[in-house]
Design an enzyme around this catalytic site. Structure first.
Site, mmCIF file in Angstrom:
data_model
loop_
_atom_site.group_PDB
_atom_site.id
_atom_site.type_symbol
_atom_site.label_atom_id
_atom_site.label_comp_id
_atom_site.label_asym_id
_atom_site.label_seq_id
_atom_site.Cartn_x
_atom_site.Cartn_y
_atom_site.Cartn_z
ATOM 1 N N GLU A 252 47.577 9.830 34.007
ATOM 2 C CA GLU A 252 48.421 8.963 33.915
ATOM 3 C C GLU A 252 47.425 7.455 32.630
ATOM 4 O O GLU A 252 46.068 7.105 32.512
ATOM 5 C CB GLU A 252 47.937 8.606 34.786
ATOM 6 C CG GLU A 252 49.009 8.966 36.025
ATOM 7 C CD GLU A 252 48.170 8.403 37.453
ATOM 8 O OE1 GLU A 252 48.675 6.911 38.324
ATOM 9 O OE2 GLU A 252 47.347 8.764 38.288
ATOM 10 N N GLY B 73 37.921 21.424 32.726
ATOM 11 C CA GLY B 73 36.778 22.796 31.588
ATOM 12 C C GLY B 73 36.801 21.840 30.693
ATOM 13 O O GLY B 73 36.601 21.466 29.985
ATOM 14 N N SER B 74 36.715 23.089 29.803
ATOM 15 C CA SER B 74 36.232 22.877 28.028
ATOM 16 C C SER B 74 37.307 22.874 27.160
ATOM 17 O O SER B 74 37.967 23.903 27.876
ATOM 18 C CB SER B 74 35.137 23.970 27.661
ATOM 19 O OG SER B 74 35.200 25.468 27.428
ATOM 20 N N GLN B 75 37.466 22.443 25.645
ATOM 21 C CA GLN B 75 38.199 21.774 24.782
ATOM 22 C C GLN B 75 38.823 24.235 24.531
ATOM 23 O O GLN B 75 40.002 24.215 24.602
ATOM 24 C CB GLN B 75 37.290 20.978 23.562
ATOM 25 C CG GLN B 75 38.713 20.488 22.864
ATOM 26 C CD GLN B 75 38.998 21.513 21.719
ATOM 27 O OE1 GLN B 75 38.439 22.106 21.068
ATOM 28 N NE2 GLN B 75 40.046 21.200 20.600
ATOM 29 N N PRO B 76 37.258 24.586 24.284
ATOM 30 C CA PRO B 76 38.167 25.799 23.587
ATOM 31 C C PRO B 76 38.985 26.889 25.203
ATOM 32 O O PRO B 76 40.171 26.929 24.422
ATOM 33 C CB PRO B 76 36.840 26.399 23.278
ATOM 34 C CG PRO B 76 35.631 25.567 23.212
ATOM 35 C CD PRO B 76 36.159 24.232 23.866
ATOM 36 N N THR B 77 38.481 25.761 26.110
ATOM 37 C CA THR B 77 39.753 27.227 27.080
ATOM 38 C C THR B 77 41.111 26.872 26.674
ATOM 39 O O THR B 77 41.928 27.011 27.040
ATOM 40 C CB THR B 77 38.393 27.244 28.414
ATOM 41 O OG1 THR B 77 37.589 27.600 28.284
ATOM 42 C CG2 THR B 77 39.404 28.158 29.463
ATOM 43 N N ALA B 78 40.945 25.312 27.003
ATOM 44 C CA ALA B 78 42.731 24.813 26.719
ATOM 45 C C ALA B 78 42.712 24.502 26.086
ATOM 46 O O ALA B 78 44.384 24.951 26.279
ATOM 47 C CB ALA B 78 41.905 22.793 26.730
ATOM 48 N N GLU C 269 41.872 18.020 31.899
ATOM 49 C CA GLU C 269 40.341 17.198 31.824
ATOM 50 C C GLU C 269 38.887 18.047 30.763
ATOM 51 O O GLU C 269 39.011 18.943 31.483
ATOM 52 C CB GLU C 269 39.770 16.822 33.068
ATOM 53 C CG GLU C 269 41.200 16.160 33.830
ATOM 54 C CD GLU C 269 40.580 15.296 35.581
ATOM 55 O OE1 GLU C 269 41.600 14.770 35.863
ATOM 56 O OE2 GLU C 269 40.046 16.152 35.681
ATOM 57 N N CYS D 46 30.660 15.306 32.920
ATOM 58 C CA CYS D 46 31.248 15.531 31.654
ATOM 59 C C CYS D 46 30.760 13.959 30.998
ATOM 60 O O CYS D 46 31.435 13.766 29.926
ATOM 61 C CB CYS D 46 32.671 15.166 31.561
ATOM 62 S SG CYS D 46 33.523 14.940 33.309
HETATM 63 P P1 NAD Z 1 34.923 26.714 30.644
HETATM 64 O O1 NAD Z 1 36.474 25.960 29.982
HETATM 65 O O2 NAD Z 1 34.109 27.528 30.437
HETATM 66 O O3 NAD Z 1 35.260 27.416 31.845
HETATM 67 C C1 NAD Z 1 36.425 26.323 33.423
HETATM 68 C C2 NAD Z 1 37.363 26.481 33.968
HETATM 69 O O4 NAD Z 1 38.361 27.863 32.918
HETATM 70 C C3 NAD Z 1 36.551 28.241 34.595
HETATM 71 O O5 NAD Z 1 37.248 28.070 36.381
HETATM 72 C C4 NAD Z 1 36.933 29.292 33.931
HETATM 73 O O6 NAD Z 1 36.670 30.875 34.680
HETATM 74 C C5 NAD Z 1 38.226 29.392 33.366
HETATM 75 N N1 NAD Z 1 39.088 29.470 32.196
HETATM 76 C C6 NAD Z 1 37.665 30.205 31.147
HETATM 77 N N2 NAD Z 1 38.330 31.383 31.063
HETATM 78 C C7 NAD Z 1 39.698 31.193 31.262
HETATM 79 C C8 NAD Z 1 41.104 31.596 30.267
HETATM 80 N N3 NAD Z 1 41.163 32.096 28.886
HETATM 81 N N4 NAD Z 1 42.290 31.616 30.792
HETATM 82 C C9 NAD Z 1 41.980 30.397 32.298
HETATM 83 N N5 NAD Z 1 41.199 29.503 32.520
HETATM 84 C C10 NAD Z 1 39.840 30.378 32.145
HETATM 85 O O7 NAD Z 1 34.126 25.198 31.303
HETATM 86 P P2 NAD Z 1 32.826 25.440 32.300
HETATM 87 O O8 NAD Z 1 31.994 25.887 31.453
HETATM 88 O O9 NAD Z 1 33.209 26.220 33.357
HETATM 89 O O10 NAD Z 1 32.897 23.732 32.744
HETATM 90 C C11 NAD Z 1 31.888 23.229 31.102
HETATM 91 C C12 NAD Z 1 32.597 22.334 31.208
HETATM 92 O O11 NAD Z 1 34.107 21.263 31.843
HETATM 93 C C13 NAD Z 1 32.434 21.292 29.939
HETATM 94 O O12 NAD Z 1 33.410 21.338 28.849
HETATM 95 C C14 NAD Z 1 33.257 19.837 30.572
HETATM 96 O O13 NAD Z 1 32.931 18.307 29.858
HETATM 97 C C15 NAD Z 1 34.245 19.328 30.720
HETATM 98 N N6 NAD Z 1 34.257 18.931 32.108
HETATM 99 C C16 NAD Z 1 34.509 18.073 32.200
HETATM 100 C C17 NAD Z 1 35.975 17.305 32.786
HETATM 101 C C18 NAD Z 1 36.925 16.723 32.897
HETATM 102 O O14 NAD Z 1 37.047 15.688 34.074
HETATM 103 N N7 NAD Z 1 36.620 15.734 31.837
HETATM 104 C C19 NAD Z 1 34.803 17.546 33.795
HETATM 105 C C20 NAD Z 1 34.110 18.603 34.518
HETATM 106 C C21 NAD Z 1 33.981 19.345 33.573
#
Ligand code: NAD
Length: 435
Positions: free
Chosen positions: A416, A179-184, A201, A235
């Site tokens: 990895e 998902g996104s960097q801020p959520t990470a 990721e 992504c």
């Molecule tokens: P997001 O971070 O908003 O959400 C991703 C997941 O996290 C969703 O299931 C969401 O419900 C959950 N989530 C949101 N807030 C949370 C929290 N506080 N605690 C736990 N879980 C939470 O991202 P998105 O908008 O769904 O996806 C797009 C992002 O994903 C982009 O930044 C994209 O680059 C990235 N992405 C990366 C890869 C990769 O392999 N590197 C692949 C696909 C997408």
């Protein structure tokens, strides 16, 4: 809400059974903007039940031999293949928590679930609340494939509510998050007190570097695709295009022409290359970057605000926009620094190899890059210096799934091979280079 009874209503899948939830959220069809299904709005209670089921299933599943587990996985793969048409219409050693995004929903979910259960783990997955239907359809196949109750549990809902309950649960020792960097950042914070293992990721701000000796006949269609495939919501999509000054004008003219041919259309349109963006909020976010670029003096050569999009009446409320090309933009602009994750790409000129490497590396992300040149020595030199988990040369999205995948810097951790290696793909062969 009017007409609720006719809507498809999803249920959580816990301990091998579909379980209703006492609260639901609406899920919207991006091509019309209308509600098309209801998704469980799960929370701590549902996570407790899923953890209990995963814990109870763990001794039996992990004691099976790898061969037995692989048979179950092959059966599941066959069943998924048989259900492809239906799915397309909807658009080790522990309980692992798996959190996936919306952009490639079934692909990213199965990519997490399959290796985790193959290694003997039991899992709790939380798909994106924006795209939950394919995960729910997969649950219907689990029993038939022979996956015992509790091995795969799927709990639907929002990130802040059910996602955080999963991340913070003390008995879930590993979180695999895409998902996104801020959520990470939030996940790292919540999991820190338990020292959980994390695989992250994350996003990218991927450069394409096009040298004057590039084969433009191949480069232009591939770069249009790498910028706008899946509405730019991959992504690995290109969002910064650096073109050597001697071919800059020629590239730009041909690139804009090819972008205008990249057709935006509704799901039933066989000629469409691009559909609607995922949500109204996301469409507004993507548009806000274009507005910002304009206010900074950048030029919008095609797409949003320049060309006209025509859609059938029933899709007027959908989240569509045209693929958009921005030029005359500074490297410091947020459009060149932040992940937009939409059909928007910036094209800028460069003069020297050293300069373009430094500019390509000047963002916080390091997921994927593309280098276009016929000079093999240059390709190797540049690829080695790019801070990027993946480097494609003269191609894009050619994947070797056995190689490590992931990014450097803020594009992820837990990959990895670590940050000292990157993957290097050419059209003819795949090699991994250590540096
Ligand atoms: P997001 O971070 O908003 O959400 C991703 C997941 O996290 C969703 O299931 C969401 O419900 C959950 N989530 C949101 N807030 C949370 C929290 N506080 N605690 C736990 N879980 C939470 O991202 P998105 O908008 O769904 O996806 C797009 C992002 O994903 C982009 O930044 C994209 O680059 C990235 N992405 C990366 C890869 C990769 O392999 N590197 C692949 C696909 C997408």
């Amino acid at each position: 809400m009017a007409g609720t009874n006719a809507l498809m209503t999803l249920e959580n899948f816990i301990n091998g059974k579909f379980v209703p939830c006492n609260s639901y959220i609406d899920s919207y069809d991006p091509s019309t903007g209308e509600v098309y299904c209801r998704v469980p709005n799960s929370g701590k209670e549902e996570i407790e039940a899923a953890v209990e089921a995963a814990r109870a299933a763990f001794p039996g599943w992990s004691a099976r031999s790898p061969q037995e587990r692989s048979k179950v996985l092959y059966r599941l793969a066959d069943l998924l293949e048989q259900s492809l048409e239906e799915l397309a219409q909807a658009e080790s050693r522990d309980q692992a928590g798996l959190i996936s995004p919306w952009n490639l929903p079934l692909y990213l979910l199965t990519w997490k679930v399959a290796p985790a259960i193959a290694a003997g783990n039991t899992v709790i997955a939380k798909p994106s609340e924006l795209t939950s239907v394919t995960a729910w359809m997969m649950c219907k196949l689990l029993e038939k494939a022979g996956v015992p109750p509790g091995v795969v549990n799927i709990v639907f809902g929002t990130g802040p509510r059910v996602g955080e309950a999963l991340v913070a649960h003390p008995e879930v020792p590993l979180i695999s998050f895409t998902g996104s960097q801020p959520t990470a950042e939030r996940i790292i914070h919540l999991s820190a007190p338990h020292c959980k293992k994390l695989s992250l990721e994350l996003g990218g701000k991927n450069p394409a570097i096009i040298f004057e000796d590039a084969n433009l006949e191949e480069c232009i269609p591939t770069t249009v695709k790498s910028s706008f495939a899946n509405q730019g919501e991959i992504c690995l999509c290109t969002s910064r295009i650096f073109v050597q000054r001697s071919i800059y004008e020629e590239f730009l003219e041909k690139f804009v022409e090819a972008t205008r041919r990249w057709k935006v259309g509704i799901p039933s349109d066989p000629l469409a290359s691009m559909g609607a963006l995922i949500s109204k909020a996301h469409l507004e976010k993507v548009r806000s970057y274009i507005k910002k670029a304009r206010s900074e003096g950048a030029q919008i050569l095609c797409g949003e605000g320049v060309d006209t999009l025509s859609l059938p009446a029933k899709n007027q409320g959908g989240y569509f926009m045209l693929p958009t090309v921005i030029t005359h933009i500074k490297d410091e602009s947020c459009c060149m620094k932040e992940e937009i994750f939409g059909p928007v790409t910036c094209v800028v000129p460069f003069d020297s190899e050293e300069e373009v490497i430094q500019r390509a590396n000047s963002v916080k992300y390091g997921l994927a890059a593309t280098v276009w040149s016929c000079n093999v020595g240059r390709v190797h030199r540049v690829a080695k210096k790019l801070q990027s988990g993946l480097v494609w040369t003269n191609c894009w999205l050619i994947r070797e799934l056995n190689l490590p995948f992931g990014g450097m810097k803020s594009s992820g951790v837990g990959r990895e091979g670590g940050k000292d290696s990157y993957e290097f793909f050419t059209e003819v062969k795949t090699i991994t280079i250590k540096h």
